[in-house]
Write an enzyme that holds these catalytic residues in place. Structure first.
Site, mmCIF file in Angstrom:
data_model
loop_
_atom_site.group_PDB
_atom_site.id
_atom_site.type_symbol
_atom_site.label_atom_id
_atom_site.label_comp_id
_atom_site.label_asym_id
_atom_site.label_seq_id
_atom_site.Cartn_x
_atom_site.Cartn_y
_atom_site.Cartn_z
ATOM 1 N N GLU A 128 0.830 -1.221 0.000
ATOM 2 C CA GLU A 128 0.000 0.000 0.000
ATOM 3 C C GLU A 128 0.862 1.268 0.000
ATOM 4 O OE1 GLU A 128 -3.220 0.513 -0.255
ATOM 5 O OE2 GLU A 128 -3.999 -1.520 -0.014
HETATM 6 C C1 LIG Z 1 2.840 -9.823 0.776
HETATM 7 C C2 LIG Z 1 2.561 -8.783 -0.251
HETATM 8 C C3 LIG Z 1 1.250 -8.545 -0.640
HETATM 9 C C4 LIG Z 1 0.987 -7.624 -1.662
HETATM 10 N N1 LIG Z 1 -0.297 -7.496 -2.124
HETATM 11 C C5 LIG Z 1 -0.518 -6.760 -3.261
HETATM 12 C C6 LIG Z 1 -1.791 -6.756 -3.882
HETATM 13 O O1 LIG Z 1 -2.729 -7.400 -3.417
HETATM 14 N N2 LIG Z 1 -1.939 -6.056 -5.031
HETATM 15 C C7 LIG Z 1 -0.920 -5.340 -5.594
HETATM 16 O O2 LIG Z 1 -1.125 -4.734 -6.629
HETATM 17 N N3 LIG Z 1 0.305 -5.329 -5.023
HETATM 18 C C8 LIG Z 1 0.530 -6.014 -3.870
HETATM 19 N N4 LIG Z 1 1.774 -6.024 -3.285
HETATM 20 C C9 LIG Z 1 2.842 -5.283 -3.929
HETATM 21 C C10 LIG Z 1 3.294 -4.094 -3.125
HETATM 22 O O3 LIG Z 1 2.344 -3.078 -3.154
HETATM 23 C C11 LIG Z 1 4.657 -3.683 -3.676
HETATM 24 O O4 LIG Z 1 5.573 -4.671 -3.256
HETATM 25 C C12 LIG Z 1 5.089 -2.318 -3.206
HETATM 26 O O5 LIG Z 1 4.265 -1.338 -3.783
HETATM 27 C C13 LIG Z 1 6.547 -2.012 -3.569
HETATM 28 O O6 LIG Z 1 6.823 -2.303 -4.905
HETATM 29 P P1 LIG Z 1 8.094 -3.230 -5.266
HETATM 30 O O7 LIG Z 1 7.995 -4.468 -4.459
HETATM 31 O O8 LIG Z 1 8.136 -3.358 -6.736
HETATM 32 O O9 LIG Z 1 9.327 -2.416 -4.721
HETATM 33 P P2 LIG Z 1 10.064 -1.204 -5.452
HETATM 34 O O10 LIG Z 1 9.056 -0.244 -5.978
HETATM 35 O O11 LIG Z 1 11.066 -1.743 -6.379
HETATM 36 O O12 LIG Z 1 10.795 -0.531 -4.222
HETATM 37 C C14 LIG Z 1 12.015 -1.022 -3.651
HETATM 38 C C15 LIG Z 1 12.538 0.004 -2.665
HETATM 39 O O13 LIG Z 1 12.822 1.220 -3.376
HETATM 40 C C16 LIG Z 1 12.146 2.312 -2.810
HETATM 41 N N5 LIG Z 1 11.707 3.218 -3.869
HETATM 42 C C17 LIG Z 1 11.055 2.900 -5.003
HETATM 43 N N6 LIG Z 1 10.794 4.006 -5.721
HETATM 44 C C18 LIG Z 1 11.287 5.043 -5.036
HETATM 45 C C19 LIG Z 1 11.308 6.450 -5.242
HETATM 46 N N7 LIG Z 1 10.737 7.005 -6.315
HETATM 47 N N8 LIG Z 1 11.901 7.213 -4.307
HETATM 48 C C20 LIG Z 1 12.445 6.673 -3.207
HETATM 49 N N9 LIG Z 1 12.443 5.348 -2.949
HETATM 50 C C21 LIG Z 1 11.870 4.543 -3.844
HETATM 51 C C22 LIG Z 1 10.954 1.712 -2.066
HETATM 52 O O14 LIG Z 1 10.513 2.552 -1.004
HETATM 53 C C23 LIG Z 1 11.541 0.392 -1.580
HETATM 54 O O15 LIG Z 1 12.207 0.594 -0.367
HETATM 55 C C24 LIG Z 1 2.042 -6.896 -2.233
HETATM 56 C C25 LIG Z 1 3.353 -7.086 -1.781
HETATM 57 C C26 LIG Z 1 3.611 -8.025 -0.822
HETATM 58 C C27 LIG Z 1 5.038 -8.254 -0.384
#
Ligand SMILES: Cc1cc2nc3c(=O)[nH]c(=O)nc-3n(C[C@H](O)[C@H](O)[C@H](O)COP(=O)(O)OP(=O)(O)OC[C@H]3O[C@@H](n4cnc5c(N)ncnc54)[C@H](O)[C@@H]3O)c2cc1C
Length: 599
Positions: free
Chosen positions: A442
């Site tokens: 979220e």
């Molecule tokens: C158990 C679980 C349940 C989930 N359920 C859902 C779901 O039901 N539906 C759904 O759509 N998604 C879901 N998600 C996905 C979740 O919303 C994403 O994992 C989350 O939004 C982060 O995206 P990412 O994993 O690609 O990390 P990334 O976006 O790659 O981020 C990696 C790190 O980089 C940082 N970062 C990224 N961009 C920036 C920026 N512009 N500036 C500064 N820092 C940055 C982040 O804060 C983080 O620390 C779920 C994830 C998990 C683990």
């Protein structure tokens, strides 16, 4: 206390003595309700949590969903618990009477769901996602979509998901690649790959309604080109019966550190030519639609985190009373009996911190839910506007503060248990693992910090930030002459002054150099969150003092505990992030200046 999910005395204190939620019965929407009906719903939710959800919390952690013979296999207790929840009608607690709902204020509906989260956050997630997806269709869908999809979701027959994330686009949602091609009949064909989709595949409900973000062929680039679609697992016929299986397939299950009872899926849309989808709302406006529901969803994340912190605290408290180790510092005789852990100052520190985080986090989330009620249903338009603005401002805090500090509470609960806390024989390690998700999904912590400092604080020229400061100031003035609250009031006043100065300094830098201003947004959010929770603690202390002086409903020890916890939070915790005021005020560049090759 019931099954160590909640202290029911505290819940009643927060709802009625701190937040005065009974006032909502004066609003025409809730005029059929009374404190009795609120309490009845809460009691029912707690009973369902204790009897149907809590007993299999650990079992599902040990025995995760599996993919066998083409189907996702989940322990039967999950379906049974969700059937009980469905029968109570609590899944539609906040919905209108005409739709079969209970028409309860959001704060009571959130409380009910919060209790179930405290009992078993993974099983609850199936219902929580369904409620969120259903609310989104109710807010943005056509009448036809409401009837065909949302109503069976309210009744618990269909479950829902939120399909945003793609393998290459998590925080960066504007970069999603899923495509939606318009068809002559008004539907769309959806194709693309989604990852981390919670509750994306299972046999727990008749149908699964996926809410999918995708782009139309003529979409502008970035977040302004995202549209929102309903993509059912089984197509739904005009008479509501189920039709063919849609072109959505499970590419695999994801295995997680916590929340293991909820299936986490990789979903492929359109492998056989395109999944049938239906546009929700306007084209290219999907993210706005999704964000419309984000406030509720983010209150839900904060609440889940607070409830995990809360149950961890109650477990640690019981353990600290039962386990005996060591003797008082002044006792030299090894023949004397050992004392309970709770008599050691360091254990008391950890229990107080957990109490301050968990009860503070819960109060914060319930306060946010009252703002949501006022925003939607207050009779005075100014109240609606101000509550809506305050809620928007506070949402990053409501989501992130409990995710950080109630997770910390779970870590302290493990510490209170010593080595036993690190084993799977005690539940506190699971609470920690389950809670570790909350700073990630979220919108990650980093993204929330940027939202707060980069957008929310300056909304409408800082109007709602000023309004928050005025509300805090009003509490400070009420408490200023009260001897018992003097020390806490002074500590909060100093912290508010620091936050105001930091905010002004960073807003100036932001105009010239946003990268530098936002480099420490995470730390800014910590300071901001501590000030807000410090304010909420002072208000709790105020209410507790009233209870003590006017002979309130609860025992003296309960009210005194609130006064102590307030003082602990303001003395020990509030100064911690604020010790870095200078780093923030000067918009320190240390993190930016470290060259990549030097890591
Ligand atoms: C158990 C679980 C349940 C989930 N359920 C859902 C779901 O039901 N539906 C759904 O759509 N998604 C879901 N998600 C996905 C979740 O919303 C994403 O994992 C989350 O939004 C982060 O995206 P990412 O994993 O690609 O990390 P990334 O976006 O790659 O981020 C990696 C790190 O980089 C940082 N970062 C990224 N961009 C920036 C920026 N512009 N500036 C500064 N820092 C940055 C982040 O804060 C983080 O620390 C779920 C994830 C998990 C683990």
């Amino acid at each position: 206390m019931t099954q160590k999910i909640i202290n029911t005395d505290d819940l009643a204190f927060l709802l009625y003595e701190l937040l005065d939620v009974e006032r909502f019965t004066q609003l025409s929407r809730y005029s059929d309700h009374s404190r009795d009906t609120f309490d009845a719903a809460i009691e029912l939710a707690l009973k369902v949590g204790v009897e149907a959800f809590a007993p299999h919390n650990h079992l599902c952690d040990e025995d995760e969903p599996r993919f066998e013979n083409g189907k996702v296999v989940i322990r039967p207790e999950v379906g049974e618990a969700l059937a009980v929840l469905r029968e109570t009608g609590l899944m539609a607690a906040a919905q209108d009477y005409e739709l079969g709902g209970m028409q309860l204020p959001s704060v009571i509906a959130q409380t009910c769901i919060g209790l179930i989260k405290g009992a078993n956050v993974s099983t609850q997630a199936y219902a929580g996602l369904t409620i969120a997806a259903c609310n989104l269709i109710m807010a943005k869908g056509s009448d036809e979509q409401k009837r065909r999809y949302a109503e069976p979701m309210m009744a618990g027959r269909f479950f829902g998901t939120m399909c945003l994330t793609e393998p290459h686009a998590g925080s960066s949602l504007g970069d999603i690649k899923s495509r939606a091609v318009p068809q002559a009949d008004g539907s769309y064909r959806i194709s693309g790959n989604k990852i981390f989709i919670s509750a994306g595949d299972h046999e727990l409900s008749e149908n699964i309604i996926h809410l999918v973000l995708a782009k139309l062929p003529d979409a502008p680039p970035g977040a302004k080109g995202i549209s929102l679609f309903i993509v059912p697992r089984f197509l739904v016929n005009d008479d509501g019966s189920l039709g063919e299986r849609n072109d959505v397939s499970l590419a695999g299950l994801i295995h997680k550190m916590g929340y293991r009872g909820t299936t986490s899926t990789m979903l492929n849309f359109g492998e056989k030519g395109g999944a049938v989808g239906y546009l929700v709302g306007e084209p290219h406006n999907g993210l706005a639609g999704m964000f419309h529901m984000m406030n509720e969803a983010r209150i839900g994340v904060g609440l889940g985190s607070a409830m995990l912190g809360y149950t961890g605290y109650l477990h640690a408290l019981e353990y600290a009373r039962e386990r005996h180790q060591g003797r008082p510092q002044k006792e030299r005789d090894p023949e004397t009996p050992m004392i309970p852990l709770i008599e050691h100052a360091d254990i008391r520190r950890m229990l107080l911190a957990q109490k301050a985080f968990a009860e503070g986090g819960l109060a914060l989330c319930l306060y946010a839910a009252t703002l949501s009620d006022e925003k939607k249903h207050a009779e005075d338009p100014l109240v609606r506007e101000e509550s809506g603005g305050l809620l928007d401002l506070l949402i990053p805090i409501v989501k992130s503060w409990p995710s950080q500090f109630c997770l910390e509470a779970n870590s302290l609960a493990i510490q209170v248990h010593g080595g036993y806390g690190y084993t799977r024989e005690y539940p506190v390690e699971q609470f920690y693992r389950d809670n570790r998700l909350n700073p990630i999904h979220e919108g990650t912590h980093g993204i929330q910090g940027q939202d707060l400092l980069g957008r929310k604080v300056s909304m409408q020229d800082g109007r709602f930030f000023q309004l928050l400061l005025e509300r805090i100031q009003a509490t400070v003035q009420e408490c200023a002459g009260v001897a018992e609250l003097q020390a806490s009031t002074q500590l909060l006043t100093d912290a508010v002054n620091q936050l105001t100065q930091i905010t002004e300094a960073l807003q100036l830098v932001r105009r010239e150099d946003p990268d530098r201003a936002l480099a420490n947004a995470y730390l800014y959010m910590e300071c901001f969150g501590h000030v807000v929770v410090g304010w909420i603690w002072l208000r709790q202390a105020q209410a507790a003092l009233r209870g003590l002086q006017q002979g309130g409903d609860r025992q003296r020890g309960f009210y005194q505990g609130k006064l102590h916890a307030c003082e602990y939070f303001l003395r020990y915790e509030l100064p911690k992030p604020l010790a870095l005021t200078e780093v923030l005020r000067s918009a320190d560049r240390t993190t930016l200046d470290m060259p990549d090759e030097c890591f």
